[in-house]
Motif scaffolding. Structure first.
Motif, PDB file in Angstrom:
ATOM      1  N   SER A   1      43.001 -33.679 -72.902  1.00 21.11           N
ATOM      2  CA  SER A   1      43.852 -34.684 -73.543  1.00 21.11           C
ATOM      3  C   SER A   1      43.805 -34.599 -75.068  1.00 21.11           C
ATOM      4  CB  SER A   1      43.422 -36.089 -73.104  1.00 21.11           C
ATOM      5  OG  SER A   1      42.067 -36.338 -73.480  1.00 21.11           O
TER       6      SER A   1
ATOM      7  N   ARG B   1      44.970 -28.676 -77.978  1.00 21.88           N
ATOM      8  CA  ARG B   1      46.258 -28.163 -77.506  1.00 21.88           C
ATOM      9  C   ARG B   1      46.989 -27.413 -78.624  1.00 21.88           C
ATOM     10  NH1 ARG B   1      48.900 -30.625 -72.967  1.00 21.88           N
ATOM     11  NH2 ARG B   1      47.354 -31.595 -71.600  1.00 21.88           N
TER      12      ARG B   1
ATOM     13  N   ASP C   1      52.273 -31.405 -67.169  1.00 21.72           N
ATOM     14  CA  ASP C   1      52.031 -31.660 -68.586  1.00 21.72           C
ATOM     15  C   ASP C   1      51.755 -33.133 -68.846  1.00 21.72           C
ATOM     16  OD1 ASP C   1      54.471 -33.011 -68.653  1.00 21.72           O
ATOM     17  OD2 ASP C   1      55.574 -31.318 -69.527  1.00 21.72           O
ATOM     18  N   LEU C   2      51.554 -33.457 -70.122  1.00 24.71           N
ATOM     19  CA  LEU C   2      51.214 -34.865 -70.457  1.00 24.71           C
ATOM     20  C   LEU C   2      52.367 -35.820 -70.222  1.00 24.71           C
ATOM     21  CD1 LEU C   2      49.136 -34.449 -73.762  1.00 24.71           C
ATOM     22  CD2 LEU C   2      48.296 -34.869 -71.435  1.00 24.71           C
ATOM     23  N   ASN C   3      53.580 -35.315 -70.079  1.00 25.70           N
ATOM     24  CA  ASN C   3      54.740 -36.166 -69.811  1.00 25.70           C
ATOM     25  C   ASN C   3      54.937 -36.414 -68.327  1.00 25.70           C
ATOM     26  OD1 ASN C   3      55.360 -36.231 -72.588  1.00 25.70           O
ATOM     27  ND2 ASN C   3      56.443 -34.259 -72.429  1.00 25.70           N
TER      28      ASN C   3
ATOM     29  N   ALA D   1      52.348 -31.563 -75.926  1.00 28.13           N
ATOM     30  CA  ALA D   1      52.389 -32.358 -74.695  1.00 28.13           C
ATOM     31  C   ALA D   1      52.897 -31.547 -73.518  1.00 28.13           C
ATOM     32  CB  ALA D   1      53.263 -33.597 -74.890  1.00 28.13           C
TER      33      ALA D   1
ATOM     34  N   ASN E   1      49.410 -40.101 -64.421  1.00 26.12           N
ATOM     35  CA  ASN E   1      48.426 -40.447 -65.456  1.00 26.12           C
ATOM     36  C   ASN E   1      47.199 -39.528 -65.426  1.00 26.12           C
ATOM     37  OD1 ASN E   1      50.018 -42.690 -66.274  1.00 26.12           O
ATOM     38  ND2 ASN E   1      49.186 -43.871 -64.531  1.00 26.12           N
TER      39      ASN E   1
ATOM     40  N   ASN F   1      46.060 -37.359 -67.466  1.00 27.83           N
ATOM     41  CA  ASN F   1      45.878 -36.747 -68.793  1.00 27.83           C
ATOM     42  C   ASN F   1      44.532 -36.058 -68.949  1.00 27.83           C
ATOM     43  OD1 ASN F   1      48.336 -37.848 -69.271  1.00 27.83           O
ATOM     44  ND2 ASN F   1      47.649 -39.405 -70.739  1.00 27.83           N
TER      45      ASN F   1
ATOM     46  N   ASN G   1      41.945 -31.288 -65.818  1.00 28.74           N
ATOM     47  CA  ASN G   1      41.912 -29.942 -66.417  1.00 28.74           C
ATOM     48  C   ASN G   1      41.990 -28.835 -65.378  1.00 28.74           C
ATOM     49  OD1 ASN G   1      39.442 -30.090 -65.190  1.00 28.74           O
ATOM     50  ND2 ASN G   1      38.261 -29.347 -66.937  1.00 28.74           N
TER      51      ASN G   1
END
Length: 636
Positions: A124, A129, A316-318, A430, A530, A532, A535
């Motif tokens: 995160s 990143r 991905d984070l989105n 992201a 969620n 985030n 890994n």
């Protein structure tokens, strides 16, 4: 008068020897000059009643001290030496480029995967990143710079080919002119050898042999026919043929060589152009340089496509599935110059792991469509035109949409632009897909000791129902079976027999359950919302560093690069050793020639004194003859 004429012949002979010796001395350092000497013979003696009385000496001719066997041997060893030296000087540049621990690919490759590992450790973290993207851009830049240097070498080789062709044409013209001049000169002097012109012609041929393999055939009239390569006539008597540097009809990025005959130019196959520095340049361009550029491109393509395939299996984070992390080029295709402009094919990479370092040729002979691997000429063929539904595939290269006429061909270079055109497709931190798209859970009310593993996503293509919730429920009463419910192909699936650690696979994911479940135990596979801090996909991306994905699954990226560097280094060392050995052989042959034909200044200085004394002695004979004649006159 007998004494006088005898003295005069001696005087003339001594003078000829003095002139020839002086000529030798002044040309001691002239390239290609061979020592000359005067050939003498006794004059026809005068027959008398008391026997034959000599009448002096005749100067027969002036000849070169020349050994044709050694000269021919020098041409042979010298053309081989020039080829080896030229190839070595070129490949040494590649060796220095890739073996450099700073400018090579290894540091950039290591830094990139270090960035991936940082993201795996801190999924995160925006700085981690960003570092991964920056390291990816640095890796791509290193691919670009290495490929650019190789492309510059390609252009340099093309320029060298043009220069050598011009030099060969100039030498062939001079040799033909010398043939004409020697023919005319020797014809006007009753066949006496035109020594200096012969030396000049031999020197021209010697220079030609340094550029290309040269064979010489002497004709009855004294002219020399010169053949190059594997037997192409370049000089025939007083006529010469011209070579022409031209764009290759198969590959417009390469300069080919043609033989001009009248108004036509006949393309010479490059395997027929052997020897000399031109042969060395062609060998370097077609073998060492081409293979290195293809090998580097193959590593880039394999890295990009393998990384892309795993990245698309992540989240991905989105909360969106991953996209391609790198952009890669399609295979480069060239239509042969003689093809119909409307003819076309499509080429694609169907299996990046099966790629080789070779180029390919696709051709049609009117009956069969053939795909040939040019590195060894192995081929496959089909009587049906390749199409999307029925491609012609070899080494991971697929040909489709073939619209081609008989006798036409296309050159396919699958990996040539891999390093040149690779690019980073993601700039938004992201969008790095470090998480897995699904997760598994066991219900808190489960009574058994069974546990479920985290689900792994199956290889591409992505199942459209990948993130649909799925429930696994064991039967009540427990009978060793379970039901799988949810949305997707094959669902619901009832009465599934439970086997510990066996794969359970639906909707593009696979998981396993371990332990002993109880009646009514429930396990779920659901979207990783969620996630985030997840890994799991980043760990799989980092694992690609050591995974064997290149050369049919036999080598990792780093191992493949190391193998390429090793092959270049070994070839460079081999050429260094053989070129030095061949250069020594050239030196030995030249020394043997010089021992016979070279000018020894000490010897020539001694000859000057000898011929000076001979001249003075002949002058004394003439003086005595004159004195005797005067005595006779006084008696009268």
């Amino acid at each position: 008068m007998g004494i006088l004429s005898t003295g005069i012949t001696g005087l003339n002979a001594a003078q000829a020897n003095l002139l020839t010796t002086s000529h030798n001395i002044t040309n001691a350092d002239t390239p290609g000059y061979t020592r000359q000497q005067v050939l003498q013979s006794t004059s026809t003696p005068l027959s008398t009643g008391t026997g034959f009385i000599g009448r002096g000496v005749n100067v027969t001719t002036v000849q070169r001290i020349h050994n044709q066997f050694l000269t021919t041997q020098l041409l042979q060893v010298q053309t081989q030496s020039s080829q080896l030296e030229s190839h070595y000087n070129q490949i040494k540049q590649i060796d220095n480029l890739f073996a450099d621990p700073v400018s090579g690919l290894s540091p950039a490759l290591q830094n990139f995967f270090s960035g991936v590992n940082d993201v795996a450790a801190n999924p995160s973290s925006a700085p981690s990143r960003q570092a991964m993207i920056s390291n990816a851009e640095a890796l791509v830049s290193r691919f670009h710079s290495l490929d650019q240097r190789l492309s510059e070498m390609q252009e340099g080789a093309n320029t060298e080919v043009r220069t050598h062709v011009n030099e060969i044409n100039s030498l062939s013209k001079q040799i033909s002119e010398l043939n004409r001049n020697i023919l005319l000169t020797e014809g006007s002097t009753s066949g006496h050898p035109a020594n200096d012109m012969l030396d000049q012609r031999d020197e021209m041929i010697n220079q030609l042999s340094k550029l290309i393999n040269t064979d010489v055939v002497k004709q009855r009239d004294g002219t020399l026919n010169v053949f190059i390569g594997t037997g192409q006539a370049l000089v025939v008597g007083t006529q010469f043929m011209s070579l022409k540097a031209m764009t290759s009809p198969d590959n417009p990025q390469e300069v080919a060589i043609g033989l001009v005959t009248g108004n036509k130019t006949i393309l010479l196959p490059e395997n027929q152009i052997q020897g000399g520095s031109l042969g060395g340049i062609l060998n370097f361009r077609n073998e060492s340089l081409s293979e290195t550029q293809n090998s580097l491109g193959r590593i880039a393509l394999n890295l990009a496509q393998t990384f892309n395939a795993q990245h698309r299996l992540g989240l991905d984070l989105n909360g969106a599935l991953g996209t391609d992390f790198f952009s890669t080029p399609a295979p480069q295709v060239f239509s042969s110059a003689g093809n119909n402009p409307a003819s076309s094919i499509s080429a694609s990479i169907s299996d990046v792991g099966a790629l080789t370092n070779s180029d390919y040729q696709f051709s049609y002979d009117g009956a069969n469509y053939t795909l040939t691997r040019l590195s060894d000429n192995n081929s496959i063929n089909s009587a049906v035109a390749p199409s999307v539904g029925s491609p012609l595939t070899m080494d991971g290269v697929s040909i489709t949409n073939a619209a081609i006429n008989a006798t036409e061909s296309f050159l396919i270079q699958p990996t040539i632009n891999g390093a040149k055109s690779i690019s980073v497709n993601i700039s938004d931190t992201a969008k790095i897909a470090a998480a897995a798209p699904v997760r598994t859970e066991a219900a808190l009310t489960n009574a058994g000791n069974a546990t479920i593993n985290q689900a792994s996503v199956n290889p591409l293509p992505i199942d459209p129902n990948l993130q649909q919730p799925v429930t696994i429920t064991f039967h009540t009463p427990y009978d060793g079976q379970f039901d799988v419910t949810g949305t997707g192909t094959g669902l619901p699936a009832n009465n599934q027999v439970y086997t510990e650690d066996a794969d359970i696979s639906f909707n593009g994911w696979t998981t396993q359950i371990r332990g002993t479940p109880a009646a009514g135990d429930v396990f779920t596979i659901e979207p990783n919302n969620n996630g985030n801090a997840d890994n799991r996909n980043a760990l799989l991306l980092a694992g690609l560093q050591t995974q064997k994905t290149v050369s049919g699954g036999t080598a990792s990226f780093q191992a493949s690069y190391g193998e390429m560097v090793s092959l270049i280094g070994n070839k460079t060392r081999e050429l260094e050793v053989t070129s030095k050995a061949q250069a020594n052989l050239v030196t030995q042959t030249e020394q043997s020639i010089q021992a016979i034909s070279g000018v020894n200044l000490n010897e020539e200085a001694a000859n000057l004194l000898r011929y000076q004394h001979a001249f003075q002695a002949s002058s004394k004979v003439i003086q005595i003859s004159s004195s005797l004649f005067e005595s006779i006159l006084r008696i009268g």
